[in-house]
Design a protein around this motif. Structure first.
Motif, PDB file in Angstrom:
ATOM      1  N   ALA A 130      52.289  40.029  33.196  1.00  0.00           N
ATOM      2  CA  ALA A 130      53.529  39.699  33.073  1.00  0.00           C
ATOM      3  C   ALA A 130      52.861  39.407  34.619  1.00  0.00           C
ATOM      4  N   ARG A 131      51.942  39.725  35.869  1.00  0.00           N
ATOM      5  CA  ARG A 131      51.583  39.364  36.332  1.00  0.00           C
ATOM      6  C   ARG A 131      50.048  38.579  36.332  1.00  0.00           C
ATOM      7  N   ALA A 132      49.075  39.835  34.849  1.00  0.00           N
ATOM      8  CA  ALA A 132      47.970  38.402  34.271  1.00  0.00           C
ATOM      9  C   ALA A 132      48.371  37.276  33.733  1.00  0.00           C
ATOM     10  N   ASP A 133      49.618  37.258  32.942  1.00  0.00           N
ATOM     11  CA  ASP A 133      49.775  35.624  32.380  1.00  0.00           C
ATOM     12  C   ASP A 133      50.845  34.992  32.804  1.00  0.00           C
ATOM     13  N   ARG A 134      50.637  35.196  34.175  1.00  0.00           N
ATOM     14  CA  ARG A 134      50.853  34.426  35.402  1.00  0.00           C
ATOM     15  C   ARG A 134      50.338  33.545  35.865  1.00  0.00           C
ATOM     16  N   ARG A 135      49.056  34.813  35.904  1.00  0.00           N
ATOM     17  CA  ARG A 135      47.907  33.799  37.183  1.00  0.00           C
ATOM     18  C   ARG A 135      46.936  32.987  36.119  1.00  0.00           C
ATOM     19  N   CYS A 136      47.296  33.455  34.733  1.00  0.00           N
ATOM     20  CA  CYS A 136      46.322  32.189  33.328  1.00  0.00           C
ATOM     21  C   CYS A 136      46.875  30.970  33.910  1.00  0.00           C
ATOM     22  N   ALA A 137      48.777  31.236  33.544  1.00  0.00           N
ATOM     23  CA  ALA A 137      48.891  30.181  33.793  1.00  0.00           C
ATOM     24  C   ALA A 137      48.806  29.113  35.089  1.00  0.00           C
ATOM     25  N   GLU A 138      48.892  29.364  36.484  1.00  0.00           N
ATOM     26  CA  GLU A 138      48.304  29.096  37.406  1.00  0.00           C
ATOM     27  C   GLU A 138      47.334  28.300  36.829  1.00  0.00           C
ATOM     28  N   THR A 139      46.026  29.069  36.513  1.00  0.00           N
ATOM     29  CA  THR A 139      44.675  28.551  37.088  1.00  0.00           C
ATOM     30  C   THR A 139      44.690  27.696  35.195  1.00  0.00           C
ATOM     31  N   ASP A 140      45.461  27.503  34.537  1.00  0.00           N
ATOM     32  CA  ASP A 140      45.280  27.200  33.007  1.00  0.00           C
ATOM     33  C   ASP A 140      44.019  27.189  32.643  1.00  0.00           C
ATOM     34  N   ALA A 141      44.813  28.239  32.526  1.00  0.00           N
ATOM     35  CA  ALA A 141      43.412  29.473  32.059  1.00  0.00           C
ATOM     36  C   ALA A 141      43.316  30.347  30.451  1.00  0.00           C
TER      37      ALA A 141
END
Length: 279
Positions: A130-141
């Protein structure tokens, strides 16, 4: 063979620099991890960390990659407390050197989560994912393959918890994006095809599972060594899918299981317990 050749040349000529020596040990340790050779992996990563720690001019990413690899190897070897300390140190190091939105953070979270899933700790793995997915969403990656690996790992973890509907959405989404980005027969695509096939097997959808797993087996057989563990795992899963709820296995299913058993038996180590499953 190539990496061992580089290591031999580098070890015999210190002028070639510690960076190459540390990097090569890290790559070899990563290969050992893929092959489930934990003790050699631990030694490789320890050597890379030792070299990197001793050279103040060495790029931080080499040290962090070696630390992450050793954390994964420690966790898989049962030394989870030491693994967690090293993992947290790696996360802090990435954030300090590269920033809180660096893609390596998502990769680190995903790799540790995969270990937790293998250890039967899927619920805890989902926290990291979930933390990894949140970072992906925040960086639009989300179109990045590293973030697709997070999506795939999330699907596998959900499947282990019996949350099959969510798992299927996650894995099918990752597969569609992999096929779009790297093609229908790329290595990551095939890994995802196999994962979806195993998920269908868990759901009792044997015909679907067999179609997907046969595709995975064919792709692995065309591109990988004959004793590649993922090929053996896909063959075993296909044998189960072909058998389904039948009272007896077909000749094809038995042949697939025997092929898988022979690979597992020859490899030993991590795979030593698999022949019993194939039997």
């Amino acid at each position: 063979q190539i990496l061992n050749g580089i290591l031999e040349l580098t070890a015999g000529d210190p002028a070639r620099g510690p960076l190459l020596l540390a990097t090569t040990n890290t790559y070899l340790g990563t290969l050992d991890l893929w092959e489930r050779r934990r003790e050699p992996a631990l030694r490789r990563f320890a050597r890379a960390i030792e070299i990197a720690d001793a050279d103040t001019e060495m790029a931080g990413s080499v040290l962090l990659e070696a630390q992450l690899g050793r954390a994964v190897a420690l966790a898989e070897s049962g030394t989870e407390s030491d693994a967690r300390v090293l993992f947290e140190r790696t996360i802090t190091g990435i954030e300090t050197q590269f920033g809180a939105d660096h893609p390596e953070l998502s990769i680190a979270e995903r790799r540790f989560a995969d270990v937790l899933v293998r250890l039967g700790r899927a619920e805890e793995a989902l926290v990291h994912l979930a933390r990894a997915d949140r970072r992906c969403a925040e960086t639009d990656a989300h179109a990045d393959t590293g973030c697709l690996e997070v999506q795939l790992s999330r699907g596998v973890a959900l499947g282990r918890l019996g949350r099959f509907d969510e798992a299927e959405v996650s894995v099918r989404g990752a597969l569609a994006d992999y096929e779009r980005l790297i093609g229908a027969s790329g290595a990551d695509t095939n890994l995802t095809v196999a994962a979806l096939g195993e998920l269908m097997l868990q759901r009792g959808r044997h015909d679907e599972a067999a179609t997907l797993l046969r595709r995975a087996v064919d792709d692995y057989a065309a591109t990988a060594d004959a004793d590649y563990p993922k090929l053996a795992e896909a063959r075993l899963a296909l044998a189960k899918a072909l058998t389904g709820d039948a009272a007896a296995a077909s000749d094809e299913a038995r042949a697939l299981a025997r092929q898988a058993r022979d690979v597992f038996a020859a490899r030993g180590g991590y795979y030593a317990g698999q022949p019993q499953d194939t039997q």
